[in-house]
Design an enzyme around this catalytic site. Structure first.
Site, PDB file in Angstrom:
ATOM      1  CG  HIS A  89      -4.339  -2.197   8.442  1.00  0.00           C
ATOM      2  ND1 HIS A  89      -4.781  -3.288   9.164  1.00  0.00           N
ATOM      3  CD2 HIS A  89      -3.313  -2.660   7.674  1.00  0.00           C
ATOM      4  CE1 HIS A  89      -4.074  -4.348   8.842  1.00  0.00           C
ATOM      5  NE2 HIS A  89      -3.170  -3.987   7.938  1.00  0.00           N
ATOM      6  CB  SER A  90      -0.451  -1.492  10.269  1.00  0.00           C
ATOM      7  OG  SER A  90       0.837  -1.893  10.640  1.00  0.00           O
ATOM      8  CG  MET A  91       2.150   4.377  10.388  1.00  0.00           C
ATOM      9  SD  MET A  91       3.105   5.051   9.001  1.00  0.00           S
ATOM     10  CE  MET A  91       1.780   5.507   7.881  1.00  0.00           C
ATOM     11  CB  ALA A  93      -3.948   1.627  14.476  1.00  0.00           C
ATOM     12  CB  SER A 117      -7.008  -2.618  11.864  1.00  0.00           C
ATOM     13  OG  SER A 117      -6.647  -3.723  11.071  1.00  0.00           O
TER      14      SER A 117
END
Length: 245
Positions: A89-91, A93, A117
């Site tokens: 998720h975010s970082m 990813a 994500s």
């Protein structure tokens, strides 16, 4: 599994696949703990604990992505004898993508699937200076993303605990560049909240360029932390893309 990097909250030795989950900047793998009760027996949840949080709160995040990926790669190598997938998720990813690129370069077993994500595709990512913001500005950034209640950030003890780790993570992600332009040999599924202030669905669709296999995108109601609002739906899509029940 005895490893500072990896935690299996509910072991499933007969599971068909292990799902590694990586947190966002400043976040912890607790984001995924509700998934323990949502995933079928065919999927074993593996939470990745990065330096600077939870039981590793006294550890410093490596100064560059290459160093982080080397350490994380060594930690996950023991599980590569079983099928695995990874969700970031975010970082997380970006870290997941770099991990797979590294393993691919070493001719090690890659994942069955990559889930990215709330993160722009690498070709759209730019550097930034959020890690240099003052405390109040950094807190406003967190509030804008919707992942932290404003009243919590008014607690000095919490700010002192959260902000140093967040700065380390932002510095890492804002000063790194994708290490290779090689596409992955696994499918990619991108997931994005329609009201995310940091990216658009088109930014997420750019991940299609990074796989030689199937690509799919899901859009959700919500902001940058849409997956906290709709965990059942997100997990159902993960299970569907893995072809498991």
């Amino acid at each position: 599994m005895s490893c500072a990097w990896l935690n299996i909250p509910h072991p499933k030795p007969n599971a068909a696949i292990q799902l590694l989950c990586l947190p966002h900047a400043g976040g912890t793998a607790a984001l995924y703990r509700p998934w323990v009760k949502l995933l079928p027996d065919s999927i074993e949840l593996v939470l990745v604990c990065l330096p600077g949080r939870e039981q590793r709160c006294n550890e410093v995040m490596p100064a560059d992505m290459r160093s982080l990926i080397t350490l994380l790669g060594n930690a996950v190598t023991p599980i590569l004898d079983r099928p695995w997938a990874v969700f970031g998720h975010s970082m997380g990813a970006t870290v997941a993508h770099e991990l797979i690129l590294s393993l691919q370069c070493r001719n090690l077993c890659g994942p069955e699937h990559l889930f990215v994500s709330a993160r722009k595709a690498p070709q759209f990512q730019e550097g930034g200076n959020q890690h240099q913001l003052d405390d109040d500005s950094l807190c406003q950034q967190l509030i804008q993303l919707g992942g932290t209640a404003p009243e919590l950030l008014e607690i000095p003890e919490l700010r002192a605990l959260l902000l140093p780790t967040l700065r380390q993570d932002y510095r890492l992600i804002e000063t790194s560049k994708v290490s290779s332009d090689q596409p992955l040999s696994c499918p990619i599924t991108a997931m994005v909240g329609r009201d995310d202030p940091e990216l658009t669905p088109d930014d997420a669709r750019g991940w299609q360029r990074w796989t030689n296999c199937h690509f799919h995108i899901y859009e959700y109601t919500g902001n940058h932390f849409y997956l906290s609002q709709s965990p059942h739906l997100v997990v159902s899509h993960v299970v569907k893309q893995l072809g498991l029940t």
